[in-house]
Design a protein around this motif. Structure first.
Motif, PDB file in Angstrom:
ATOM      1  N   UNK A 144      38.977  39.322  25.393  1.00 19.61           N
ATOM      2  CA  UNK A 144      39.486  40.332  24.466  1.00 19.61           C
ATOM      3  C   UNK A 144      39.702  41.660  25.169  1.00 19.61           C
ATOM      4  N   UNK A 145      40.565  42.484  24.595  1.00 21.00           N
ATOM      5  CA  UNK A 145      40.814  43.806  25.168  1.00 21.00           C
ATOM      6  C   UNK A 145      39.572  44.678  25.097  1.00 21.00           C
ATOM      7  N   UNK A 146      38.753  44.478  24.082  1.00 22.53           N
ATOM      8  CA  UNK A 146      37.508  45.251  23.954  1.00 22.53           C
ATOM      9  C   UNK A 146      36.566  44.925  25.110  1.00 22.53           C
ATOM     10  N   UNK A 183      44.406  42.805  31.888  1.00 21.76           N
ATOM     11  CA  UNK A 183      44.420  44.024  31.094  1.00 21.76           C
ATOM     12  C   UNK A 183      44.469  45.208  32.056  1.00 21.76           C
ATOM     13  N   UNK A 184      45.445  46.072  31.857  1.00 19.37           N
ATOM     14  CA  UNK A 184      45.543  47.315  32.621  1.00 19.37           C
ATOM     15  C   UNK A 184      44.835  48.394  31.802  1.00 19.37           C
ATOM     16  N   UNK A 185      43.681  48.806  32.287  1.00 25.09           N
ATOM     17  CA  UNK A 185      42.842  49.750  31.548  1.00 25.09           C
ATOM     18  C   UNK A 185      42.867  51.095  32.258  1.00 25.09           C
ATOM     19  N   UNK A 200      42.317  46.782  36.643  1.00 24.60           N
ATOM     20  CA  UNK A 200      43.012  45.572  36.206  1.00 24.60           C
ATOM     21  C   UNK A 200      41.971  44.452  36.067  1.00 24.60           C
ATOM     22  N   UNK A 201      41.760  44.024  34.831  1.00 24.62           N
ATOM     23  CA  UNK A 201      40.729  43.037  34.502  1.00 24.62           C
ATOM     24  C   UNK A 201      41.404  41.706  34.177  1.00 24.62           C
ATOM     25  N   UNK A 202      41.024  40.655  34.884  1.00 25.03           N
ATOM     26  CA  UNK A 202      41.575  39.314  34.646  1.00 25.03           C
ATOM     27  C   UNK A 202      41.370  38.942  33.175  1.00 25.03           C
ATOM     28  N   UNK A 203      42.468  38.654  32.484  1.00 28.27           N
ATOM     29  CA  UNK A 203      42.405  38.373  31.048  1.00 28.27           C
ATOM     30  C   UNK A 203      41.865  36.982  30.744  1.00 28.27           C
ATOM     31  N   UNK A 204      41.618  36.190  31.795  1.00 25.52           N
ATOM     32  CA  UNK A 204      41.059  34.849  31.596  1.00 25.52           C
ATOM     33  C   UNK A 204      39.600  34.747  32.020  1.00 25.52           C
TER      34      UNK A 204
END
Length: 541
Positions: A144-146, A183-185, A200-204
């Motif tokens: 999740x984005x959170x 996700x680009x945070x 940059x957080x791996x979305x998987x």
């Protein structure tokens, strides 16, 4: 008695895009024959105009052009894989359609293609970066984005109190090791070690793929007031008179005199309040750094408006906010992605950094870059980011080719450091001892690609403040031939029309040559000067 008035600001998120560049091209509108980059999937057009006159110069026609030339560009089904990011018309009558590549509607970070039309509706140039492999990625996130936001905060040790609301966007992130759904945070904070982090957080998997700090160093009534700066100069500045029912009128460092601009505000970084004074005379010692920041902000604003028709850093009249008095003996100034921040120096190496017009121009130009080419702040694109900021610094503070000559402290001057950087003679100053082993052994700032520093990312974001002196020197060589005014016109056009987030030094040469062609003609002395300038520092196509 000095008082302060609380400033209420709405801060927008920074927009510094990034990606590994899989393609890298620029068309030359003057000449014919197609030239191919083996690693690219967008053509480099050279020698003459590349298309007959078209019926329109809008996004629909640009889509059609890419569709008609899919074999050459490598962009299959452009309407399904490209999103219109911007349609820009300029003073030459040209139209520029900028596309962002997408995968199933998810933007591919840093992948942009621009189609350029002449005033006669001819497609005269196509340039940008396209990553075909990114289009086959699964774009359904597992994380999740959170959760990604929390992971990003942990990765950069973000404090509980942030200076702007964090942002999170799902992107496809190309790297040398493959393409990731991520996700680009963006996390922004002002502490003793300020941060404008992009994580940059791996979305998987939830793992951090990449991260870098994009802090870029270095009924009211408006009234005209008089102030004294750090160096003792007197300035006329615009302030705001505010009626206080209990204590009479006070004056704040808020300039609301420019139509279409949301204001110029100068703020005490320790109190987070706009500076105020009980009179229109701003001459107290503790106010001098603020007076400089306020005056210099207006000078830079007026340069971009008068010379380039640009209304503020975003071109849309955004408020110009400067924070002064940051930290303790803080020897730096920076652009946070939202505003300018100035330290007062330690009194030995630096005096208050807001005293330098070129320093203010440098930091504010970072804001212009954020809202135009968005040059990624590491390696060569980051060096270009720093270089453009330096170049406009010396164009606006036009007396010499030195950056920061007015803010050097007595200790630095005694050691022979009379400016922060030199565009005319970069090698007059040594780089830090940590960086020296990565160069050619001389240990000085480079002025040619033969002296390039192969720095790892953890050192100066890959050399953004060091290798920038190579392209700085190219600008100096060009400017000596054609003058600073024309240099500014050419470089501004390259920055706002042709460059993209992942442009490298070769891209910059092509973009700046193309801009000179647009403005002055193919066989002009200005084009020759640009080519000679880049030849002189070893940057070729």
């Amino acid at each position: 008695m000095n008082k302060k008035m609380l400033v209420s600001t709405v801060l927008s998120s920074a927009l510094i895009a990034s990606s590994f560049s899989a393609t890298n091209v620029l068309a030359d509108s003057s000449k014919a024959a197609k030239n191919w980059n083996d690693n690219a999937n967008v053509p480099v057009f050279v020698k003459e105009k590349i298309a007959k006159k078209r019926t329109a110069n809008n996004a629909e026609d640009a889509f059609n052009y890419l569709e008609e030339n899919t074999e050459e560009t490598g962009i299959k089904n452009p309407k399904g894989k490209m999103h219109v990011k911007q349609v820009q018309k300029d003073e030459l009558g040209m139209t520029h359609i900028r596309f962002n590549q997408t995968a199933n509607g998810v933007p591919v970070e840093g992948a942009e293609v621009i189609v350029h039309y002449s005033e006669d509706n001819e497609v005269v140039a196509v340039n940008g970066h396209h990553v075909p492999e990114a289009e086959v990625i699964d774009t359904t996130p597992e994380v999740s984005s959170v959760a990604a936001l929390q992971r990003a905060k942990e990765a950069v040790n973000a404090p509980a109190e942030l200076s702007a609301a964090p942002t999170s966007e799902l992107v496809v992130y190309p790297t040398r090791n493959g393409n990731y759904l991520a996700y680009k945070v963006n996390v922004n904070f002002l502490t003793e070690e300020p941060g404008n982090w992009f994580v940059f957080v791996d979305a998987n998997t939830g793992k951090v793929i990449d991260q870098y700090n994009a802090i870029m160093h270095t009924g009211d009534d408006h009234q005209q007031a008089v102030g004294t700066g750090v160096l003792g100069e007197s300035y006329k500045i615009h302030t705001t008179k505010v009626k206080n029912p209990k204590e009479g009128a006070i004056f704040s460092l808020t300039d609301t005199s420019h139509e279409g601009l949301d204001g110029i505000n100068t703020i005490d970084a320790k109190a987070w309040e706009i500076y105020t004074n009980d009179s229109a005379s701003w001459k107290a010692d503790e106010l001098k750094p603020a007076v400089d920041a306020h005056y210099n902000s207006e000078q830079v604003y007026e340069y971009y408006l008068d010379e380039h028709g640009r209304n503020s850093l975003d071109g849309k009249g955004m408020a110009i906010n400067s924070y002064v008095n940051f930290g303790n003996d803080y020897n730096n100034a920076f652009w946070t992605g939202h505003e300018m921040v100035y330290g007062n120096g330690d009194g030995s190496f630096f005096i208050p950094l807001s005293a330098g017009l070129d320093v203010a121009a440098h930091e504010m130009t970072h804001g212009v870059i954020t809202h135009s080419a968005n040059l990624k702040y590491k390696f060569q694109s980051g060096a270009l980011n720093e270089s453009f900021a330096d170049i406009f610094g010396v164009l606006i503070d036009e007396g010499d080719w030195e950056l920061g000559e007015d803010i050097m402290g007595p200790g630095a001057v005694a050691d022979g450091r009379t400016s922060l950087r030199s565009l005319s003679d970069p090698a007059k100053y040594p780089v830090g001892a940590t960086y020296a082993p990565y160069g050619d052994g001389e240990g000085n700032y480079p002025s040619h690609m033969d002296e390039y520093y192969e720095l790892p990312e953890e050192l100066d974001n890959g050399g953004v403040h060091i290798n920038s002196s190579i392209t700085n020197h190219a600008a100096y060589l060009i400017g000596e031939e054609i003058g600073k005014e024309k240099l500014g016109q050419i470089y501004y056009r390259a920055l706002t029309v042709y460059l993209t987030a992942t442009s490298n030094f070769s891209d910059a040469r092509k973009a700046i040559v193309q801009s000179a062609i647009d403005l002055y003609g193919t066989e002009s002395a200005e084009v020759t000067a640009v080519e000679n300038g880049f030849d002189g520092v070893g940057i070729y196509e």
